[in-house]
Structure formats: structure tokens, C-alpha cells
Motif scaffolding. Structure first.
Motif, PDB file in Angstrom:
ATOM      1  N   LEU A   1      -6.062   0.937  -0.592  1.00  0.00           N
ATOM      2  CA  LEU A   1      -5.922  -0.399  -0.011  1.00  0.00           C
ATOM      3  C   LEU A   1      -5.377  -1.396  -1.033  1.00  0.00           C
ATOM      4  N   PHE A   2      -5.944  -1.405  -2.230  1.00  0.00           N
ATOM      5  CA  PHE A   2      -5.485  -2.357  -3.245  1.00  0.00           C
ATOM      6  C   PHE A   2      -4.097  -2.010  -3.769  1.00  0.00           C
ATOM      7  N   ARG A   3      -3.747  -0.734  -3.816  1.00  0.00           N
ATOM      8  CA  ARG A   3      -2.388  -0.370  -4.231  1.00  0.00           C
ATOM      9  C   ARG A   3      -1.371  -0.820  -3.201  1.00  0.00           C
ATOM     10  N   VAL A   4      -1.705  -0.705  -1.935  1.00  0.00           N
ATOM     11  CA  VAL A   4      -0.802  -1.171  -0.872  1.00  0.00           C
ATOM     12  C   VAL A   4      -0.661  -2.687  -0.943  1.00  0.00           C
ATOM     13  N   ILE A   5      -1.758  -3.399  -1.113  1.00  0.00           N
ATOM     14  CA  ILE A   5      -1.688  -4.857  -1.213  1.00  0.00           C
ATOM     15  C   ILE A   5      -0.884  -5.263  -2.449  1.00  0.00           C
TER      16      ILE A   5
ATOM     17  N   TRP B   1       7.781 -14.103   4.953  1.00  0.00           N
ATOM     18  CA  TRP B   1       7.185 -13.784   6.250  1.00  0.00           C
ATOM     19  C   TRP B   1       6.894 -12.294   6.372  1.00  0.00           C
ATOM     20  N   GLY B   2       7.738 -11.464   5.815  1.00  0.00           N
ATOM     21  CA  GLY B   2       7.486 -10.019   5.833  1.00  0.00           C
ATOM     22  C   GLY B   2       6.231  -9.667   5.062  1.00  0.00           C
ATOM     23  N   LYS B   3       6.078 -10.281   3.880  1.00  0.00           N
ATOM     24  CA  LYS B   3       4.874 -10.044   3.084  1.00  0.00           C
ATOM     25  C   LYS B   3       3.634 -10.542   3.821  1.00  0.00           C
TER      26      LYS B   3
ATOM     27  N   LEU C   1       0.603  -8.166   5.063  1.00  0.00           N
ATOM     28  CA  LEU C   1      -0.713  -8.476   4.513  1.00  0.00           C
ATOM     29  C   LEU C   1      -1.728  -8.724   5.623  1.00  0.00           C
ATOM     30  N   VAL C   2      -1.338  -9.478   6.641  1.00  0.00           N
ATOM     31  CA  VAL C   2      -2.241  -9.725   7.768  1.00  0.00           C
ATOM     32  C   VAL C   2      -2.559  -8.411   8.476  1.00  0.00           C
ATOM     33  N   PHE C   3      -1.540  -7.579   8.676  1.00  0.00           N
ATOM     34  CA  PHE C   3      -1.734  -6.294   9.349  1.00  0.00           C
ATOM     35  C   PHE C   3      -2.693  -5.403   8.561  1.00  0.00           C
TER      36      PHE C   3
ATOM     37  N   VAL D   1      -2.808   0.253   6.669  1.00  0.00           N
ATOM     38  CA  VAL D   1      -2.479   1.034   5.466  1.00  0.00           C
ATOM     39  C   VAL D   1      -1.741   2.306   5.854  1.00  0.00           C
ATOM     40  N   LEU D   2      -2.174   2.961   6.917  1.00  0.00           N
ATOM     41  CA  LEU D   2      -1.516   4.184   7.358  1.00  0.00           C
ATOM     42  C   LEU D   2      -0.071   3.908   7.766  1.00  0.00           C
TER      43      LEU D   2
END
Length: 162
Positions: A33-37, A49-51, A55-57, A66-67
Motif C-alpha cells: 500500500l505505501f509503495r503504491v502511494i 488530477w490523475g494523482k 490516491l482517492v481510489f 491497489v490491485l
């Protein structure tokens, strides 16, 4: 079908194994989770807006977010991480080279630059010989030696900041 079924909790050792397994998976989940964030923030190709959307998702629906992120952007995530590691290694190597040289280039580097300048025709053979003598004698760097006035009576303009 009156047979008694045994669960993992009926055996204390198996219970400890399952507890450790779930704990390990829980820790691994937070690492992913933290690596994805972190990758969302590191990615320069995503706009604001993409970020925000990713991030919201990832925060609202963490498992699905994450998946989906790993499926959609996992390959680029690895490339960005490799690029960042290479940039950090290059910055470290540059820092070590500059620190080891004392912030000043070595005489070998100065002679190589002089040789390149002579090969390009930027300086004459006489200027090359004069600058090489200055470098080998431990005087001023080559750039300053070749820009010094060649006539003995000529003066160098003074620096108004001195």
C-alpha cells in the motif's frame, strides 16, 4: 457424518502458525500500500488530477485500488523505481568524485581537457605548452593559465568587488 472436525485452533502450534501467517500478510499489505502511494506521488507523467484520482481510489477502496493500480501501472512502477535508483547512484558517485578530488579537478583531467581543446583547434600549440607547464608545475588551473595576457606589460582589469 458424525465425525468431529478439527480446526487449526484445536492445535496450539498450528494456531501460532496461522497467527504469524496473517500477521505477515498484514505487514506485506501495508508495504505494498505505501509503495503504491509513494509511486503515485513519484510519477511525473501523472497530472495533479490523475494523482488525486488514484490516491482517492487507493484510500477509499484499498484492496481493489491497489490491485487495479498494480495491474494498470505495475510495469511502469518498476521502471520508475529503477530510474530513481540509478539517479541516486549517479548523484552519490558524483558527490564522492567531487569530495575525493577536493572540489577541484585533477591535473590529469586538466591535461585531458587541454588536449581536447588543442585537437579541436581552440588553442595553439604554444598556448597548449604554456598551459601544460602551468598545470604540471602546480600553478593555476588551465582555464586561467590560457586566458592570462601574453605580453609582459599588459595589465589584467581589476575586479571591482575586491
Amino acid at each position: 457424518m458424525n465425525a468431529q472436525t478439527y480446526l487449526a485452533y484445536d492445535y496450539p502450534l498450528l494456531s501460532a502458525f496461522w497467527t504469524m501467517l496473517w500477521f505477515f500478510l498484514w505487514i506485506m499489505w501495508f508495504i505494498v500500500l505505501f509503495r503504491v502511494i509513494g509511486d503515485i506521488f513519484r510519477d511525473d507523467s501523472l497530472g495533479g488530477w490523475g494523482k488525486t484520482g488514484w490516491l482517492v481510489f487507493v484510500i477509499v477502496l484499498p484492496f481493489l485500488g491497489v490491485l487495479v493500480y498494480l495491474i494498470a501501472r505495475g510495469k511502469d512502477m518498476g521502471r520508475r523505481e529503477v530510474a530513481q535508483a540509478r539517479a541516486q547512484q549517479q548523484a552519490f558517485d558524483t558527490y564522492v568524485r567531487e569530495t575525493a578530488a577536493g572540489g577541484r579537478s585533477s591535473s590529469v583531467d586538466d591535461l585531458a581537457r587541454l588536449s581536447e581543446m588543442r585537437a579541436r583547434g581552440d588553442i595553439t600549440d604554444a598556448e597548449f605548452a604554456r598551459a601544460k607547464d602551468v598545470i604540471l608545475s602546480g600553478g593555476a588551473p588551465a582555464g586561467r593559465a590560457s586566458s592570462a595576457p601574453s605580453t609582459p606589460g599588459a595589465s589584467v582589469p581589476s575586479d571591482p568587488g575586491r
